[in-house]
Scaffold this motif. Structure first.
Motif, PDB file in Angstrom:
ATOM      1  N   ARG A  48      29.516  39.058  39.886  1.00  0.00           N
ATOM      2  CA  ARG A  48      30.582  39.884  40.446  1.00  0.00           C
ATOM      3  C   ARG A  48      31.790  39.018  40.783  1.00  0.00           C
ATOM      4  O   ARG A  48      31.678  38.041  41.512  1.00  0.00           O
ATOM      5  CB  ARG A  48      30.038  40.567  41.709  1.00  0.00           C
ATOM      6  CG  ARG A  48      30.996  41.493  42.390  1.00  0.00           C
ATOM      7  CD  ARG A  48      30.407  42.055  43.695  1.00  0.00           C
ATOM      8  NE  ARG A  48      30.500  41.068  44.776  1.00  0.00           N
ATOM      9  CZ  ARG A  48      29.473  40.487  45.371  1.00  0.00           C
ATOM     10  NH1 ARG A  48      28.236  40.749  45.006  1.00  0.00           N
ATOM     11  NH2 ARG A  48      29.659  39.610  46.348  1.00  0.00           N
ATOM     12  N   ARG A  49      32.960  39.365  40.267  1.00  0.00           N
ATOM     13  CA  ARG A  49      34.193  38.625  40.566  1.00  0.00           C
ATOM     14  C   ARG A  49      34.689  38.939  41.960  1.00  0.00           C
ATOM     15  O   ARG A  49      34.737  40.091  42.373  1.00  0.00           O
ATOM     16  CB  ARG A  49      35.295  38.982  39.570  1.00  0.00           C
ATOM     17  CG  ARG A  49      35.141  38.403  38.195  1.00  0.00           C
ATOM     18  CD  ARG A  49      35.360  36.888  38.218  1.00  0.00           C
ATOM     19  NE  ARG A  49      35.205  36.352  36.898  1.00  0.00           N
ATOM     20  CZ  ARG A  49      36.199  36.102  36.055  1.00  0.00           C
ATOM     21  NH1 ARG A  49      37.446  36.314  36.402  1.00  0.00           N
ATOM     22  NH2 ARG A  49      35.950  35.626  34.853  1.00  0.00           N
ATOM     23  N   GLU A  50      35.076  37.877  42.681  1.00  0.00           N
ATOM     24  CA  GLU A  50      35.602  38.011  44.038  1.00  0.00           C
ATOM     25  C   GLU A  50      36.648  36.930  44.274  1.00  0.00           C
ATOM     26  O   GLU A  50      36.506  35.810  43.791  1.00  0.00           O
ATOM     27  CB  GLU A  50      34.491  37.813  45.079  1.00  0.00           C
ATOM     28  CG  GLU A  50      33.391  38.857  45.056  1.00  0.00           C
ATOM     29  CD  GLU A  50      33.822  40.196  45.627  1.00  0.00           C
ATOM     30  OE1 GLU A  50      34.872  40.260  46.300  1.00  0.00           O
ATOM     31  OE2 GLU A  50      33.100  41.181  45.388  1.00  0.00           O
ATOM     32  N   GLU A  56      39.116  31.702  42.599  1.00  0.00           N
ATOM     33  CA  GLU A  56      38.415  32.878  42.113  1.00  0.00           C
ATOM     34  C   GLU A  56      36.946  32.536  41.927  1.00  0.00           C
ATOM     35  O   GLU A  56      36.603  31.477  41.406  1.00  0.00           O
ATOM     36  CB  GLU A  56      39.010  33.348  40.786  1.00  0.00           C
ATOM     37  CG  GLU A  56      38.401  34.626  40.278  1.00  0.00           C
ATOM     38  CD  GLU A  56      39.113  35.179  39.060  1.00  0.00           C
ATOM     39  OE1 GLU A  56      38.837  36.331  38.710  1.00  0.00           O
ATOM     40  OE2 GLU A  56      39.915  34.454  38.454  1.00  0.00           O
ATOM     41  N   VAL A  59      30.252  35.741  41.630  1.00  0.00           N
ATOM     42  CA  VAL A  59      29.114  35.650  42.543  1.00  0.00           C
ATOM     43  C   VAL A  59      27.817  36.017  41.831  1.00  0.00           C
ATOM     44  O   VAL A  59      27.721  37.064  41.190  1.00  0.00           O
ATOM     45  CB  VAL A  59      29.337  36.562  43.766  1.00  0.00           C
ATOM     46  CG1 VAL A  59      28.160  36.493  44.726  1.00  0.00           C
ATOM     47  CG2 VAL A  59      30.639  36.191  44.472  1.00  0.00           C
ATOM     48  N   CYS A  70      28.162  31.085  43.854  1.00  0.00           N
ATOM     49  CA  CYS A  70      29.077  31.570  42.836  1.00  0.00           C
ATOM     50  C   CYS A  70      29.564  30.437  41.943  1.00  0.00           C
ATOM     51  O   CYS A  70      29.409  29.261  42.247  1.00  0.00           O
ATOM     52  CB  CYS A  70      30.285  32.243  43.492  1.00  0.00           C
ATOM     53  SG  CYS A  70      31.400  31.109  44.354  1.00  0.00           S
TER      54      CYS A  70
END
Length: 140
Positions: A48-50, A56, A59, A70
């Protein structure tokens, strides 16, 4: 591989009890899209991008208050490395399948399948596309 380790708290400002020596890990990469595709292929999961401050992250999946981590790209990420701290990612249900996916995705097997004491499973090391050495572990 160098990692920054820190404690995670909930967004409601309540502290989460830390029952593990490791609470978070970061695998540095200058190419987040490529690294994310590699680890998604190896571990057969979605990251999951966060946003991570000015950097950036992608995760790795984890449940509840478990240990998380991540991929990290940007100004807060250290350079990729083959030395230093070695982390192990869960390659369940099959270490051999994860090793095959790693090779197919362009990684290299740095240390083949090794047996641990009875009941503890097996481990191996891979080098990812950025040269980070990462351990994989599974019971089978």
């Amino acid at each position: 591989m160098r990692f920054r380790i820190f404690f995670i708290t909930r967004f409601d400002a309540k502290e989460v009890p830390m029952n593990n020596a490791i609470t978070w890990f970061e695998i540095p990469t200058p190419h987040i899209d490529r690294a994310q595709a590699f680890y998604e292929a190896v571990l057969n999961c979605k990251l999951r991008r966060e946003p991570m401050g000015p950097s950036e992250g992608a995760v790795f999946p984890y449940e509840g208050e478990g240990v998380g981590g991540c991929l990290i790209a940007g100004p807060t990420a250290p350079a990729s490395s083959t030395g230093g701290t070695l982390i192990y990612l869960d390659a369940s249900p099959s270490l051999d399948a994860a090793l095959a996916r790693a090779a197919k995705a362009g990684g290299t097997i740095a240390l083949g399948r090794q047996a641990l004491p009875h009941g503890m499973g097996f481990f191996a090391h891979i080098s990812d596309l950025d040269g980070n050495r990462v351990g994989l572990h599974a019971l089978a």
